[in-house]
Design a protein around this motif. Sequence first.
Motif, PDB file in Angstrom:
ATOM      1  N   ASP A 100      22.838  -6.006  16.293  1.00 42.72           N
ATOM      2  CA  ASP A 100      22.374  -5.886  17.680  1.00 42.72           C
ATOM      3  C   ASP A 100      20.913  -6.299  17.824  1.00 42.72           C
ATOM      4  O   ASP A 100      20.592  -7.463  17.688  1.00 42.72           O
ATOM      5  CB  ASP A 100      22.651  -4.481  18.249  1.00 42.72           C
ATOM      6  CG  ASP A 100      22.274  -3.339  17.315  1.00 42.72           C
ATOM      7  OD1 ASP A 100      21.088  -3.001  17.242  1.00 42.72           O
ATOM      8  OD2 ASP A 100      23.175  -2.789  16.651  1.00 42.72           O
ATOM      9  N   ARG A 101      20.005  -5.376  18.070  1.00 44.62           N
ATOM     10  CA  ARG A 101      18.600  -5.729  18.362  1.00 44.62           C
ATOM     11  C   ARG A 101      17.924  -6.463  17.202  1.00 44.62           C
ATOM     12  O   ARG A 101      16.916  -7.135  17.384  1.00 44.62           O
ATOM     13  CB  ARG A 101      17.793  -4.472  18.701  1.00 44.62           C
ATOM     14  CG  ARG A 101      17.641  -3.515  17.525  1.00 44.62           C
ATOM     15  CD  ARG A 101      16.869  -2.258  17.875  1.00 44.62           C
ATOM     16  NE  ARG A 101      16.684  -1.402  16.710  1.00 44.62           N
ATOM     17  CZ  ARG A 101      17.570  -0.546  16.250  1.00 44.62           C
ATOM     18  NH1 ARG A 101      18.749  -0.433  16.856  1.00 44.62           N
ATOM     19  NH2 ARG A 101      17.308   0.198  15.184  1.00 44.62           N
ATOM     20  N   ASP A 102      18.466  -6.308  15.979  1.00 42.25           N
ATOM     21  CA  ASP A 102      17.881  -6.955  14.803  1.00 42.25           C
ATOM     22  C   ASP A 102      18.515  -8.297  14.490  1.00 42.25           C
ATOM     23  O   ASP A 102      18.286  -8.867  13.419  1.00 42.25           O
ATOM     24  CB  ASP A 102      18.004  -6.037  13.581  1.00 42.25           C
ATOM     25  CG  ASP A 102      17.152  -4.787  13.716  1.00 42.25           C
ATOM     26  OD1 ASP A 102      16.075  -4.874  14.334  1.00 42.25           O
ATOM     27  OD2 ASP A 102      17.568  -3.718  13.224  1.00 42.25           O
ATOM     28  N   TRP A 117      17.353 -13.831  14.845  1.00 37.77           N
ATOM     29  CA  TRP A 117      16.723 -12.754  15.591  1.00 37.77           C
ATOM     30  C   TRP A 117      17.240 -12.746  17.016  1.00 37.77           C
ATOM     31  O   TRP A 117      17.349 -13.806  17.649  1.00 37.77           O
ATOM     32  CB  TRP A 117      15.203 -12.918  15.593  1.00 37.77           C
ATOM     33  CG  TRP A 117      14.540 -12.400  14.362  1.00 37.77           C
ATOM     34  CD1 TRP A 117      13.927 -11.191  14.203  1.00 37.77           C
ATOM     35  CD2 TRP A 117      14.439 -13.054  13.092  1.00 37.77           C
ATOM     36  NE1 TRP A 117      13.454 -11.059  12.922  1.00 37.77           N
ATOM     37  CE2 TRP A 117      13.737 -12.190  12.219  1.00 37.77           C
ATOM     38  CE3 TRP A 117      14.862 -14.290  12.607  1.00 37.77           C
ATOM     39  CZ2 TRP A 117      13.461 -12.517  10.903  1.00 37.77           C
ATOM     40  CZ3 TRP A 117      14.593 -14.625  11.297  1.00 37.77           C
ATOM     41  CH2 TRP A 117      13.901 -13.750  10.462  1.00 37.77           C
ATOM     42  N   ALA A 118      17.526 -11.556  17.524  1.00 40.10           N
ATOM     43  CA  ALA A 118      18.013 -11.431  18.895  1.00 40.10           C
ATOM     44  C   ALA A 118      16.855 -11.487  19.874  1.00 40.10           C
ATOM     45  O   ALA A 118      15.749 -11.031  19.584  1.00 40.10           O
ATOM     46  CB  ALA A 118      18.775 -10.117  19.057  1.00 40.10           C
ATOM     47  N   SER A 119      17.110 -12.064  21.037  1.00 40.98           N
ATOM     48  CA  SER A 119      16.123 -12.045  22.108  1.00 40.98           C
ATOM     49  C   SER A 119      16.139 -10.654  22.725  1.00 40.98           C
ATOM     50  O   SER A 119      17.191 -10.174  23.159  1.00 40.98           O
ATOM     51  CB  SER A 119      16.479 -13.095  23.167  1.00 40.98           C
ATOM     52  OG  SER A 119      15.560 -13.069  24.222  1.00 40.98           O
ATOM     53  N   PRO A 120      15.003  -9.947  22.769  1.00 38.05           N
ATOM     54  CA  PRO A 120      15.010  -8.535  23.179  1.00 38.05           C
ATOM     55  C   PRO A 120      15.358  -8.350  24.647  1.00 38.05           C
ATOM     56  O   PRO A 120      15.083  -9.193  25.497  1.00 38.05           O
ATOM     57  CB  PRO A 120      13.568  -8.089  22.898  1.00 38.05           C
ATOM     58  CG  PRO A 120      12.765  -9.341  22.970  1.00 38.05           C
ATOM     59  CD  PRO A 120      13.651 -10.425  22.444  1.00 38.05           C
ATOM     60  N   SER A 122      15.335  -5.145  27.766  1.00 41.13           N
ATOM     61  CA  SER A 122      14.667  -3.878  28.064  1.00 41.13           C
ATOM     62  C   SER A 122      15.624  -2.703  28.076  1.00 41.13           C
ATOM     63  O   SER A 122      15.245  -1.566  27.789  1.00 41.13           O
ATOM     64  CB  SER A 122      13.956  -3.973  29.417  1.00 41.13           C
ATOM     65  OG  SER A 122      14.873  -4.336  30.441  1.00 41.13           O
ATOM     66  N   LYS A 124      19.766  -1.250  27.147  1.00 38.85           N
ATOM     67  CA  LYS A 124      21.038  -1.480  26.453  1.00 38.85           C
ATOM     68  C   LYS A 124      22.126  -1.725  27.491  1.00 38.85           C
ATOM     69  O   LYS A 124      22.246  -0.988  28.461  1.00 38.85           O
ATOM     70  CB  LYS A 124      21.389  -0.266  25.586  1.00 38.85           C
ATOM     71  CG  LYS A 124      22.684  -0.413  24.806  1.00 38.85           C
ATOM     72  CD  LYS A 124      22.920   0.809  23.949  1.00 38.85           C
ATOM     73  CE  LYS A 124      24.267   0.742  23.227  1.00 38.85           C
ATOM     74  NZ  LYS A 124      24.368  -0.396  22.331  1.00 38.85           N
ATOM     75  N   ASP A 159      22.727 -14.117  23.095  1.00 44.28           N
ATOM     76  CA  ASP A 159      21.523 -13.864  23.885  1.00 44.28           C
ATOM     77  C   ASP A 159      21.762 -14.145  25.366  1.00 44.28           C
ATOM     78  O   ASP A 159      21.218 -13.460  26.242  1.00 44.28           O
ATOM     79  CB  ASP A 159      20.363 -14.728  23.381  1.00 44.28           C
ATOM     80  CG  ASP A 159      19.795 -14.235  22.065  1.00 44.28           C
ATOM     81  OD1 ASP A 159      20.084 -13.088  21.676  1.00 44.28           O
ATOM     82  OD2 ASP A 159      19.057 -15.012  21.417  1.00 44.28           O
ATOM     83  N   HIS A 163      21.545 -10.760  28.298  1.00 46.82           N
ATOM     84  CA  HIS A 163      20.522 -10.691  29.331  1.00 46.82           C
ATOM     85  C   HIS A 163      21.110 -10.628  30.740  1.00 46.82           C
ATOM     86  O   HIS A 163      20.378 -10.669  31.729  1.00 46.82           O
ATOM     87  CB  HIS A 163      19.583 -11.895  29.217  1.00 46.82           C
ATOM     88  CG  HIS A 163      18.581 -11.756  28.115  1.00 46.82           C
ATOM     89  ND1 HIS A 163      18.889 -12.023  26.798  1.00 46.82           N
ATOM     90  CD2 HIS A 163      17.285 -11.337  28.135  1.00 46.82           C
ATOM     91  CE1 HIS A 163      17.813 -11.797  26.058  1.00 46.82           C
ATOM     92  NE2 HIS A 163      16.837 -11.381  26.835  1.00 46.82           N
TER      93      HIS A 163
END
Length: 351
Positions: A100-102, A117-120, A122, A124, A159, A163
């Motif tokens: 997930d976030r990693d 790497w995941a695009s963050p 804000s 879940k 990604d 979003h």
Amino acid sequence: DAVAGSAAVVLCDYGSGALPGPVQEALQAHRADRLLVVDAHNLRQWRTLRPDLVTPNAQEAARLLDLEFGPDADRAGLVADASRNLLAATGAEAVVATLDRDGTLLVNNDGGAHRTWASPVSEKQASGAGDTFVACLTLARAAGLPLTTSQDLAQVAADVVVHRPGTSVCTTADLAGHLGAFTEAALGAEELARAVAAERSAGRRIVLTNGCFDVLHRGHTTYLTQAKQLGDVLVVALNSDASARRLKGPDRPINHAADRAGVVASLSCVDYVTVFDTDTPIPLIEALKPDIYAKGGDYSPQMLAETPAVEAYGGQLAILDYVSDHSTTAVVKRIRAQDGAGEAAAGTGPA
């Protein structure tokens, strides 16, 4: 019949009991050489099929390894350290753990590894990102793309949907549009300075590296992945066309700066890209003051012209694995040799 006419099979088993037994036997009988990707809660149950790829999430990987991931655990590092056990437990040729976030981590029986790497985001969201990742990974691999490229492309597709609010899908147009956005990827000096200042104020460690990155190859992506792991934000500074020409010779670069920036920016390990026109990145280092300046090469810090500039503000210098320019040069020579052979065969080349 559906399996017999397919190039790839994705097996999604959520533990309801519907698939083991006759379905498993049918897959075993008709496996042949088609791509088999298994996305299952209990991957041990499918190890006899010897899948090409399995895609456990963090919890599934932890269960397979008898580990418990704490909230601050380096999950990618723990999975990498236990890669042999993970491959043995699943019977797979390769494992892509989705974290997930990693992002994701690929390990295979050749000892190779590749990280995305995941695009963050804000918040879940229930987005279907995991299913999107598996679908895109399978399609790309079935189309003949290298596994690491397939993994990168799948990360981009995930990604896209993560979003968006709610559950979503990523269409071909969505994917093409997202990748096309990188064509104007390079930030100017002022815009980059503002972005880095914002990242630093949020407590993130800034890593800067530089190079021509012409004709991107596996050595480059390995190097950039290593650089990313040194901190939180990776800035890649590319030599301008004029700077690359002065450094590499009159026939380089093969790809113009805008094209090189677009390719590098599309890598999930890269956060920002800029282009510099000087012979060294010293002016950029002095302007950005990165926490870590990373350089790939077979030399010591004392040999680098950039070292005094980094040390002047208390920064760190990291020497990473050497990426020989001969690998890029060899690729360029092969391309030109093939072009020459093609022209000669068509009667358009030199006599």
